[in-house]
Design a protein around this motif. Sequence first.
Motif, PDB file in Angstrom:
ATOM      1  N   ARG A  61       4.849  10.804  12.227  1.00 53.26           N
ATOM      2  CA  ARG A  61       6.217  11.357  12.263  1.00 53.26           C
ATOM      3  C   ARG A  61       6.199  12.859  12.496  1.00 53.26           C
ATOM      4  O   ARG A  61       7.062  13.420  13.140  1.00 53.26           O
ATOM      5  CB  ARG A  61       6.939  11.052  10.953  1.00 53.26           C
ATOM      6  CG  ARG A  61       7.392   9.619  10.893  1.00 53.26           C
ATOM      7  CD  ARG A  61       8.378   9.386   9.754  1.00 53.26           C
ATOM      8  NE  ARG A  61       8.566   7.959   9.591  1.00 53.26           N
ATOM      9  CZ  ARG A  61       8.122   7.254   8.552  1.00 53.26           C
ATOM     10  NH1 ARG A  61       7.491   7.836   7.569  1.00 53.26           N
ATOM     11  NH2 ARG A  61       8.304   5.951   8.497  1.00 53.26           N
ATOM     12  N   LEU A  83       1.710   7.152   8.593  1.00 50.01           N
ATOM     13  CA  LEU A  83       3.039   7.213   9.224  1.00 50.01           C
ATOM     14  C   LEU A  83       3.586   8.638   9.199  1.00 50.01           C
ATOM     15  O   LEU A  83       4.188   9.113  10.154  1.00 50.01           O
ATOM     16  CB  LEU A  83       4.011   6.268   8.511  1.00 50.01           C
ATOM     17  CG  LEU A  83       3.771   4.776   8.762  1.00 50.01           C
ATOM     18  CD1 LEU A  83       4.692   3.926   7.902  1.00 50.01           C
ATOM     19  CD2 LEU A  83       3.981   4.435  10.235  1.00 50.01           C
ATOM     20  N   ASN A  84       3.315   9.310   8.096  1.00 48.53           N
ATOM     21  CA  ASN A  84       3.745  10.699   7.960  1.00 48.53           C
ATOM     22  C   ASN A  84       3.118  11.587   9.027  1.00 48.53           C
ATOM     23  O   ASN A  84       3.783  12.430   9.637  1.00 48.53           O
ATOM     24  CB  ASN A  84       3.331  11.203   6.582  1.00 48.53           C
ATOM     25  CG  ASN A  84       4.452  11.953   5.949  1.00 48.53           C
ATOM     26  OD1 ASN A  84       5.569  11.967   6.483  1.00 48.53           O
ATOM     27  ND2 ASN A  84       4.161  12.595   4.832  1.00 48.53           N
ATOM     28  N   PRO A 131       1.532   4.914   4.331  1.00 46.82           N
ATOM     29  CA  PRO A 131       2.557   5.958   4.304  1.00 46.82           C
ATOM     30  C   PRO A 131       2.019   7.311   4.801  1.00 46.82           C
ATOM     31  O   PRO A 131       2.700   8.027   5.531  1.00 46.82           O
ATOM     32  CB  PRO A 131       2.948   6.043   2.825  1.00 46.82           C
ATOM     33  CG  PRO A 131       2.607   4.704   2.266  1.00 46.82           C
ATOM     34  CD  PRO A 131       1.405   4.233   3.032  1.00 46.82           C
ATOM     35  N   ASP A 160       0.850  -1.192   0.000  1.00 46.04           N
ATOM     36  CA  ASP A 160       0.000   0.000   0.000  1.00 46.04           C
ATOM     37  C   ASP A 160       0.885   1.241   0.000  1.00 46.04           C
ATOM     38  O   ASP A 160       1.760   1.371   0.853  1.00 46.04           O
ATOM     39  CB  ASP A 160      -0.883  -0.025   1.256  1.00 46.04           C
ATOM     40  CG  ASP A 160      -1.471   1.341   1.577  1.00 46.04           C
ATOM     41  OD1 ASP A 160      -1.746   2.110   0.636  1.00 46.04           O
ATOM     42  OD2 ASP A 160      -1.669   1.627   2.772  1.00 46.04           O
ATOM     43  N   LYS A 161       0.657   2.115  -0.988  1.00 47.23           N
ATOM     44  CA  LYS A 161       1.483   3.333  -1.045  1.00 47.23           C
ATOM     45  C   LYS A 161       0.658   4.563  -0.696  1.00 47.23           C
ATOM     46  O   LYS A 161       1.116   5.688  -0.843  1.00 47.23           O
ATOM     47  CB  LYS A 161       2.093   3.487  -2.439  1.00 47.23           C
ATOM     48  CG  LYS A 161       3.140   2.424  -2.697  1.00 47.23           C
ATOM     49  CD  LYS A 161       3.660   2.463  -4.113  1.00 47.23           C
ATOM     50  CE  LYS A 161       4.522   1.254  -4.407  1.00 47.23           C
ATOM     51  NZ  LYS A 161       3.800  -0.030  -4.303  1.00 47.23           N
ATOM     52  N   GLN A 162      -0.577   4.335  -0.251  1.00 44.79           N
ATOM     53  CA  GLN A 162      -1.471   5.457  -0.030  1.00 44.79           C
ATOM     54  C   GLN A 162      -1.721   5.733   1.455  1.00 44.79           C
ATOM     55  O   GLN A 162      -1.271   6.715   2.005  1.00 44.79           O
ATOM     56  CB  GLN A 162      -2.801   5.151  -0.722  1.00 44.79           C
ATOM     57  CG  GLN A 162      -3.311   6.264  -1.574  1.00 44.79           C
ATOM     58  CD  GLN A 162      -4.668   5.927  -2.185  1.00 44.79           C
ATOM     59  OE1 GLN A 162      -5.576   6.715  -2.080  1.00 44.79           O
ATOM     60  NE2 GLN A 162      -4.813   4.779  -2.790  1.00 44.79           N
TER      61      GLN A 162
END
Length: 243
Positions: free
Chosen positions: A188, A184-185, A181, A176-178
């Motif tokens: 962070r 998590l961003n 991430p 999953d790239k949507q």
Amino acid sequence: MSDNYLVIGGEGFLGRWVVEMLLKRGEKNVSVFDIAQRYFDKEVTYYEGNLSNYNDIDDAIRKSNATSVIHTASPHYGGAPKELFWKVNVDGTKNVIDSCVANGVKKLVYTSSSSVIYDGINEIINADETTPYPEIPMDVYNETKAKGERLVIEANGTNGLLTCAVRPSSIFGPNDKQFLPAALNVMRQGQTKFQIGDNSNLIDWTYVENVAHAHLLASDKLFDGSPVAGEVFIITNDTPVPF
Ligand code: NAD
């Protein structure tokens, strides 16, 4: 008799899972149509093109001799200009249907979305496939996914084409790239200190392998006289989680 598969959007998150699942169960005729190649397998024939151009998709459907087309392509939710959603999800889906009909393809499975019945205001609890589309869709993604879905369902029976639509909710899982991430961003950047609401809102997530499996089952069950033809199916993991 086994099918010749063409996975549209087969280089994407879900599409790739569909491709791998087809290969894993021993399918010998698997092709992919996508705007950008990311995977290079010997067993898969890749056709590059843009869904919005009829000739691109028609070429791929003809050359791959597709008997089952699985259409997973769409611009990312929220990540593209409005016109692109119309071009790909509506005009592009119409191109897929027209080419399937023109080439005598037997089966078309469309990846829709649970969001086609969401207006962004009213909660949806225990929805089923009889829940109507909202009069005013929440946004251009929901609106164009619904239009694409409707076109696919209306095409059922045209020149022998059998169609159905699979409606997953938010998809999670490896590659999953949507969503992951982005989540998590947020963590962070320390943007998790605020909570809107009392944390009782629920959202449905679906594991990507289950969604891919649903597409294979849908294709397998599209045959003359099948109750699956012309229907939409909500796909869920069963237990919603707090949003
Ligand atoms: P993704 O972006 O990973 O994959 C989409 C693929 O389609 C990409 O490989 C992209 O290159 C291709 N594509 C886009 N526009 C194209 C065009 N014009 N011509 C050819 N190829 C094109 O997206 P995903 O998360 O795998 O989503 C797959 C499908 O599932 C979409 O239809 C989406 O609406 C639906 N869906 C996704 C989710 C989710 O949470 N990811 C939830 C519900 C429904």
